[in-house]
Scaffold this motif. Structure first.
Motif, short mmCIF file in Angstrom:
data_model
loop_
_atom_site.label_atom_id
_atom_site.label_comp_id
_atom_site.label_asym_id
_atom_site.label_seq_id
_atom_site.Cartn_x
_atom_site.Cartn_y
_atom_site.Cartn_z
N ILE A 119 -23.35 15.36 -3.16
CA ILE A 119 -22.79 16.65 -3.56
C ILE A 119 -23.52 17.15 -4.81
O ILE A 119 -23.88 18.33 -4.90
CB ILE A 119 -21.27 16.54 -3.80
CG1 ILE A 119 -20.55 16.29 -2.46
CG2 ILE A 119 -20.73 17.79 -4.49
CD1 ILE A 119 -19.09 15.92 -2.59
N PHE A 138 -24.67 19.08 2.27
CA PHE A 138 -23.26 19.46 2.42
C PHE A 138 -22.75 19.14 3.82
O PHE A 138 -21.63 18.63 3.98
CB PHE A 138 -23.05 20.95 2.11
CG PHE A 138 -23.03 21.28 0.64
CD1 PHE A 138 -22.31 20.51 -0.27
CD2 PHE A 138 -23.71 22.39 0.17
CE1 PHE A 138 -22.29 20.84 -1.62
CE2 PHE A 138 -23.69 22.73 -1.18
CZ PHE A 138 -22.98 21.95 -2.08
N PHE A 151 -16.49 20.00 -2.61
CA PHE A 151 -17.76 20.70 -2.79
C PHE A 151 -17.64 22.16 -2.49
O PHE A 151 -16.66 22.66 -2.06
CB PHE A 151 -18.89 20.07 -1.96
CG PHE A 151 -18.63 19.97 -0.49
CD1 PHE A 151 -19.06 20.97 0.35
CD2 PHE A 151 -17.97 18.89 0.07
CE1 PHE A 151 -18.85 20.89 1.73
CE2 PHE A 151 -17.76 18.81 1.42
CZ PHE A 151 -18.19 19.80 2.25
#
Length: 151
Positions: A119, A138, A151
């Motif tokens: 992240i 991601f 995130f």
């Protein structure tokens, strides 16, 4: 280019170990290639000794928006987050170019890093316009079970 005037003692010791090992391997390129992982491991092992003050000092050099969240991710995955921070604050590298290299060929250690480290890398990749790397990281953390709120 950033100029480092004094390295923390643990980094000086780690660099000494790396230099000694590289000197041993200098005359044997085949063995050198086989030992790259060993040298990388020595470098990552120094991350456990990194202090919060050292992290905050290096964060001044990076476009981090949420320092509190960044520090929490460092606490959760010290070795991998420290490796990312050190790589992107290395005075010999330009962060955008390094992230471009990671985007073209993601390092195995980053692909298998803990969720918090990936992240961190994704957020920094966005700041340096390595958007494909950010999207891939991601997507990977989401697939590995990170809740979206992380995130």
């Amino acid at each position: 280019m950033r100029i480092v005037t004094k390295l923390p003692d643990f980094q000086v010791a780690a660099f000494g170990e790396i230099l000694a090992r590289l000197t041993e391997l200098r005359d044997n390129p085949v063995e050198t290639l086989a030992r790259v992982d060993e040298i990388a491991e020595i470098t990552r092992a120094t991350a456990a000794n990194a202090s919060l003050a050292e992290l905050l000092q290096r964060l001044r050099l990076l476009p981090v928006i949420d320092r509190e969240a960044f520090v929490q991710r460092w606490h959760n995955a010290k070795a991998a987050v420290w490796a990312i921070v050190v790589a992107l604050t290395n005075p010999e590298e330009e962060p955008d170019q390094l992230l471009g290299q990671w985007q073209a060929d993601p390092p195995a250690w980053l692909v298998s890093a803990p969720l918090d480290a990936r992240i961190v890398a994704a957020e920094l990749a966005i700041a340096y316009s390595a958007n494909r790397l950010a999207a891939d990281l991601f997507a990977a953390v989401a697939a590995d079970g990170a809740p979206r709120r992380q995130f």
